[in-house]
Design a protein around this motif. Sequence first.
Motif, PDB file in Angstrom:
ATOM      1  N   LEU A   1       0.346   7.017   4.621  1.00  0.00           N
ATOM      2  CA  LEU A   1       0.379   5.375   4.724  1.00  0.00           C
ATOM      3  C   LEU A   1       1.862   4.829   4.927  1.00  0.00           C
ATOM      4  N   ILE A   2       2.771   5.523   4.613  1.00  0.00           N
ATOM      5  CA  ILE A   2       4.100   5.290   5.051  1.00  0.00           C
ATOM      6  C   ILE A   2       4.331   5.116   6.555  1.00  0.00           C
ATOM      7  N   ASN A   3       3.921   6.406   7.006  1.00  0.00           N
ATOM      8  CA  ASN A   3       4.009   6.243   8.675  1.00  0.00           C
ATOM      9  C   ASN A   3       3.035   5.381   9.330  1.00  0.00           C
ATOM     10  N   LYS A   4       1.983   4.991   8.578  1.00  0.00           N
ATOM     11  CA  LYS A   4       1.134   3.961   9.307  1.00  0.00           C
ATOM     12  C   LYS A   4       1.877   2.420   8.991  1.00  0.00           C
ATOM     13  N   PHE A   5       2.419   2.354   7.924  1.00  0.00           N
ATOM     14  CA  PHE A   5       3.238   1.082   7.853  1.00  0.00           C
ATOM     15  C   PHE A   5       4.511   0.812   8.702  1.00  0.00           C
ATOM     16  N   ALA A   6       5.260   1.992   8.938  1.00  0.00           N
ATOM     17  CA  ALA A   6       6.373   2.237   9.839  1.00  0.00           C
ATOM     18  C   ALA A   6       5.765   1.749  11.370  1.00  0.00           C
ATOM     19  N   VAL A   7       4.745   2.352  11.606  1.00  0.00           N
ATOM     20  CA  VAL A   7       4.287   1.960  13.246  1.00  0.00           C
ATOM     21  C   VAL A   7       3.859   0.710  13.323  1.00  0.00           C
ATOM     22  N   LYS A   8       3.017   0.163  12.247  1.00  0.00           N
ATOM     23  CA  LYS A   8       2.633  -1.399  12.575  1.00  0.00           C
ATOM     24  C   LYS A   8       3.908  -2.234  12.113  1.00  0.00           C
TER      25      LYS A   8
ATOM     26  N   MET B   1       0.984  -1.363  -0.027  1.00  0.00           N
ATOM     27  CA  MET B   1      -0.147  -0.046   0.074  1.00  0.00           C
ATOM     28  C   MET B   1       0.902   1.346  -0.071  1.00  0.00           C
ATOM     29  N   ALA B   2       1.811   1.091   0.964  1.00  0.00           N
ATOM     30  CA  ALA B   2       2.730   2.552   1.015  1.00  0.00           C
ATOM     31  C   ALA B   2       3.456   2.497  -0.255  1.00  0.00           C
ATOM     32  N   GLN B   3       3.906   1.605  -0.850  1.00  0.00           N
ATOM     33  CA  GLN B   3       4.846   1.466  -2.095  1.00  0.00           C
ATOM     34  C   GLN B   3       4.036   2.186  -3.156  1.00  0.00           C
ATOM     35  N   THR B   4       2.750   1.560  -3.316  1.00  0.00           N
ATOM     36  CA  THR B   4       1.830   2.260  -4.360  1.00  0.00           C
ATOM     37  C   THR B   4       1.481   3.482  -4.306  1.00  0.00           C
ATOM     38  N   ALA B   5       1.077   3.805  -3.184  1.00  0.00           N
ATOM     39  CA  ALA B   5       0.692   5.059  -2.754  1.00  0.00           C
ATOM     40  C   ALA B   5       1.904   6.171  -3.312  1.00  0.00           C
ATOM     41  N   LEU B   6       3.128   5.882  -2.824  1.00  0.00           N
ATOM     42  CA  LEU B   6       4.616   6.567  -3.257  1.00  0.00           C
ATOM     43  C   LEU B   6       4.586   6.591  -4.870  1.00  0.00           C
ATOM     44  N   SER B   7       4.312   5.566  -5.497  1.00  0.00           N
ATOM     45  CA  SER B   7       4.499   5.406  -6.996  1.00  0.00           C
ATOM     46  C   SER B   7       3.414   6.410  -7.665  1.00  0.00           C
ATOM     47  N   VAL B   8       2.332   6.432  -7.133  1.00  0.00           N
ATOM     48  CA  VAL B   8       1.154   7.157  -7.496  1.00  0.00           C
ATOM     49  C   VAL B   8       1.652   8.738  -7.744  1.00  0.00           C
ATOM     50  N   SER B   9       2.203   9.005  -6.292  1.00  0.00           N
ATOM     51  CA  SER B   9       2.535  10.502  -6.014  1.00  0.00           C
ATOM     52  C   SER B   9       3.853  10.799  -7.083  1.00  0.00           C
TER      53      SER B   9
END
Length: 196
Positions: A188-195, A65-73
């Motif tokens: 989303l990256i921050n959420k991934f990092a926390v989890k 999810m984080a990778q895809t969101a970053l690629s979209v950005s």
Amino acid sequence: MARGMLALAPLVLFLLYILGTAESAAPVASSNFIKASCRSTAYPALCVQSLSLYATTIRQSPQLMAQTALSVSLAKAQFTKTYVTRLTKFRGLKAREYGAIKDCLEEISDTVDRLSKSVEELKSMGRARGQAFIWHMSNIETWISAALTDENTCMDGFSGRTLDGKIKASVRAQFTQVGQVTSNALALINKFAVKH
């Protein structure tokens, strides 16, 4: 032998039905995962809209999810860079407009560079743990935060009423979109990092 095959037919049909149901349930589960994850972003509707196309890639993985969101950005930033590059060739620009557009081109080029590095860093970190994970995430978060400041820096060059007009409005719209998808990616990256 034929009777044995006929006896197996209902079992085979049942297994095909179960497999088909599992296949069709996967995109629904992925879509629900995207919607739930996007609630933690500043622009949840945009988040869902921009990531739903990639539900089968994302599945239910916070990292994907984080990778895809970053690629979209990154894709949006690259589009904006092309757009601003074309504006520099626009005839009839005032000297101050041209200067502001050139500054924006420099800013969006920096954004593309930072987001590209972030995408690569996120992909290359693999299954990093402990201090290695923290180091990778720190790099990514620093680059993305710097990319987010580029939008404001660009628009500073258009300050003053003399530069109000279609050019300013179109540049602002492009940079705002980049800022919004980048802000969502950072959340989303921050959420991934926390989890993790």
